[in-house]
Design a protein around this motif. Sequence first.
Motif, short mmCIF file in Angstrom:
data_model
loop_
_atom_site.label_atom_id
_atom_site.label_comp_id
_atom_site.label_asym_id
_atom_site.label_seq_id
_atom_site.Cartn_x
_atom_site.Cartn_y
_atom_site.Cartn_z
N ILE A 99 0.83 -1.20 0.00
CA ILE A 99 0.00 0.00 0.00
C ILE A 99 0.87 1.25 0.00
CG2 ILE A 99 -1.72 1.31 1.29
CD1 ILE A 99 -2.78 -1.24 -0.08
N SER A 100 1.96 1.23 0.75
CA SER A 100 2.88 2.37 0.77
C SER A 100 3.48 2.60 -0.61
CB SER A 100 3.99 2.11 1.79
OG SER A 100 4.89 3.21 1.84
N PHE A 101 3.83 1.50 -1.29
CA PHE A 101 4.35 1.60 -2.65
C PHE A 101 3.34 2.27 -3.58
CE2 PHE A 101 4.70 -0.06 -6.96
CZ PHE A 101 6.05 0.07 -7.25
N ILE A 102 2.08 1.85 -3.48
CA ILE A 102 1.04 2.41 -4.35
C ILE A 102 0.85 3.90 -4.08
CG2 ILE A 102 -1.45 2.34 -4.86
CD1 ILE A 102 -1.30 -0.71 -4.28
N LYS A 103 0.80 4.26 -2.81
CA LYS A 103 0.60 5.67 -2.46
C LYS A 103 1.77 6.53 -2.93
CE LYS A 103 -2.18 7.48 -0.60
NZ LYS A 103 -3.37 8.19 -1.16
N ASN A 104 2.98 5.99 -2.90
CA ASN A 104 4.13 6.74 -3.38
C ASN A 104 4.09 6.89 -4.90
OD1 ASN A 104 5.31 7.20 -0.87
ND2 ASN A 104 6.39 5.24 -0.88
N GLN A 105 3.56 5.87 -5.58
CA GLN A 105 3.45 5.93 -7.04
C GLN A 105 2.31 6.84 -7.49
OE1 GLN A 105 5.40 4.24 -9.54
NE2 GLN A 105 6.76 4.08 -7.76
N HIS A 106 1.24 6.89 -6.69
CA HIS A 106 0.04 7.65 -7.05
C HIS A 106 -0.42 8.50 -5.86
CE1 HIS A 106 -0.23 4.86 -10.49
NE2 HIS A 106 0.01 3.91 -9.61
N PRO A 107 0.35 9.54 -5.53
CA PRO A 107 0.03 10.34 -4.33
C PRO A 107 -1.35 10.98 -4.37
CG PRO A 107 1.74 11.40 -5.67
CD PRO A 107 1.56 10.02 -6.20
N GLU A 108 -1.87 11.27 -5.55
CA GLU A 108 -3.20 11.88 -5.67
C GLU A 108 -4.27 10.86 -6.01
OE1 GLU A 108 -3.54 15.03 -4.84
OE2 GLU A 108 -1.37 15.09 -4.52
N GLY A 109 -3.88 9.61 -6.13
CA GLY A 109 -4.82 8.57 -6.52
C GLY A 109 -5.79 8.21 -5.40
N LYS A 110 -6.95 7.73 -5.80
CA LYS A 110 -7.98 7.30 -4.85
C LYS A 110 -8.11 5.78 -4.93
CE LYS A 110 -10.60 11.63 -5.24
NZ LYS A 110 -11.92 12.23 -5.58
N ILE A 111 -7.61 5.11 -3.92
CA ILE A 111 -7.60 3.65 -3.91
C ILE A 111 -9.01 3.08 -3.78
CG2 ILE A 111 -6.97 1.65 -2.48
CD1 ILE A 111 -4.28 2.92 -1.99
N GLN A 112 -9.29 2.08 -4.62
CA GLN A 112 -10.54 1.33 -4.52
C GLN A 112 -10.19 -0.15 -4.40
OE1 GLN A 112 -14.06 2.14 -4.38
NE2 GLN A 112 -13.80 0.03 -3.66
N PHE A 113 -10.50 -0.73 -3.25
CA PHE A 113 -10.24 -2.15 -3.03
C PHE A 113 -11.31 -2.99 -3.72
CE2 PHE A 113 -8.15 -0.20 0.71
CZ PHE A 113 -6.86 -0.68 0.49
N VAL A 114 -10.87 -4.11 -4.31
CA VAL A 114 -11.75 -4.97 -5.10
C VAL A 114 -11.56 -6.42 -4.70
CG1 VAL A 114 -12.26 -5.82 -7.43
CG2 VAL A 114 -11.72 -3.40 -7.09
N ASP A 115 -12.67 -7.15 -4.56
CA ASP A 115 -12.63 -8.59 -4.34
C ASP A 115 -13.76 -9.22 -5.15
OD1 ASP A 115 -11.62 -10.96 -3.38
OD2 ASP A 115 -12.01 -10.53 -1.26
N GLY A 116 -13.83 -10.55 -5.13
CA GLY A 116 -14.84 -11.22 -5.92
C GLY A 116 -16.20 -11.28 -5.26
N TRP A 117 -16.22 -11.69 -3.98
CA TRP A 117 -17.48 -11.90 -3.29
C TRP A 117 -17.23 -11.79 -1.79
CZ3 TRP A 117 -14.68 -15.59 -5.98
CH2 TRP A 117 -14.04 -16.56 -5.22
N THR A 118 -18.30 -11.80 -1.02
CA THR A 118 -18.17 -11.80 0.44
C THR A 118 -18.68 -13.12 1.00
OG1 THR A 118 -20.35 -10.78 0.78
CG2 THR A 118 -18.46 -9.30 0.59
N GLY A 119 -18.10 -13.51 2.13
CA GLY A 119 -18.59 -14.65 2.89
C GLY A 119 -19.26 -14.12 4.14
N LYS A 120 -18.61 -14.35 5.28
CA LYS A 120 -19.17 -13.81 6.52
C LYS A 120 -18.57 -12.45 6.88
CE LYS A 120 -16.04 -16.75 9.27
NZ LYS A 120 -15.62 -17.65 8.18
N GLY A 121 -17.67 -11.96 6.03
CA GLY A 121 -17.15 -10.60 6.22
C GLY A 121 -15.82 -10.50 6.92
N ALA A 122 -15.09 -11.61 7.06
CA ALA A 122 -13.81 -11.57 7.77
C ALA A 122 -12.80 -10.66 7.06
CB ALA A 122 -13.24 -12.99 7.89
N ILE A 123 -12.75 -10.74 5.74
CA ILE A 123 -11.80 -9.90 5.00
C ILE A 123 -12.24 -8.44 5.03
CG2 ILE A 123 -10.92 -9.39 2.69
CD1 ILE A 123 -9.51 -11.71 4.10
N THR A 124 -13.54 -8.20 5.01
CA THR A 124 -14.04 -6.83 5.12
C THR A 124 -13.59 -6.21 6.43
OG1 THR A 124 -16.00 -7.47 3.86
CG2 THR A 124 -16.09 -5.36 5.01
N ARG A 125 -13.75 -6.94 7.52
CA ARG A 125 -13.31 -6.43 8.83
C ARG A 125 -11.79 -6.26 8.87
NH1 ARG A 125 -16.98 -10.34 10.33
NH2 ARG A 125 -15.34 -11.75 11.03
#
Length: 371
Positions: free
Chosen positions: A143-169
């Motif tokens: 994430i630090s690498f991405i922010k240094n490459q794109h200081p003005e960029g707006k990160i959008q996290f992407v995944d395929g689907w949700t289960g019980k939400g462990a990764i969301t938390r």
Amino acid sequence: MRITTQNRFTSMGSYPVDDVTFLLKDLSEVMIEKGTEDREEAIQSGVHYSEMLPIEYQPSPEYMNLYHQSLNEYSSKLAVAVGVVAEQIAESKGEQVVLVSLARAGTPIGILIKRYLSFALGISVPHYSVSIIRGRGIDTNAISFIKNQHPEGKIQFVDGWTGKGAITRELNSSCKQIKDEYGFDIDEKLAVLADPGYCAHIYGTREDFLIPSACLNSTVSGLISRTVLNKDYIQEGDFHGAKYYSHLENEDVSNDFIDRIVSEFPKVTQIIQDKLSCVKQSYSLPKWTGLDNVKKIQKEFGIENVNMIKPGVGETTRVLLRRVPWKILVKDKNDERLKHIILLAEDRGVPIVEYQNMSYACCGLIKTIRR
């Protein structure tokens, strides 16, 4: 023993460089997989799952036929879900968006969203794939690498689907930690194609339908393994690790999958807009319905650890591919969406139980191993 290997960016994986940059350390020459039973015993004895790799499931010809059938059946529906999610991302973040998919299941979804933004809106956006591990968080070096490459960029996290939400938390917690430690104010909202767990802010649908890429492992995800965080291989400052399965190159359908869904975009343009309108009209914030279902299942089946319950079509598929299943719960045994689940369960001799008291189409229960 600590082993030093080299961080690799764009050269890892079987996707074209323009589609995704993997921020992963290449462990192809050093990481050794464990058999399913041995790995399950180690996990249940306290070894973190991210310290080992499972042996990749080698699908039978019958199972590959089922994958192709599901792709034929769901390619249009999947393309619509991609468009609905991509349109919401574009509306929220515009041309400053930086797509960050969660390896590995999120990677093909991130590529599809990137392709749709180019197709429909003429927007070319960067796309990275990074590791996030339950109990250990997201790869902050990536994430630090991405922010240094794109200081003005707006990160959008992407995944395929949700289960019980462990990764969301996990994602929510990681973003808070990153802000405290690095000062980066990152939007933690997750975008997924299917949100049957009701725990994502951006979704294409909340129906628990089969995303065909969930049927396979590395061969539909750029030949990349699960991600690894093991101090024997990952040093301070390194990205989380992964392995490239070069021996599976002849079986790789990663790019075929992308091309197939992308070819549907021109056919479903109006359907995407209609579905987008419906999603907006019926939109609701996450209410964690799926987690409530899981707690009921935990109580009814006397399961000590909630992590032994994997709800939803995608998560149940994973249980059957790389864990030791105890039972598979299905809402309706005749549900056409579950053909591959039934096939895998029967192939492994896993009992299938009809259980209607859940919002998911199915749920995988992992066997407790005590030796």
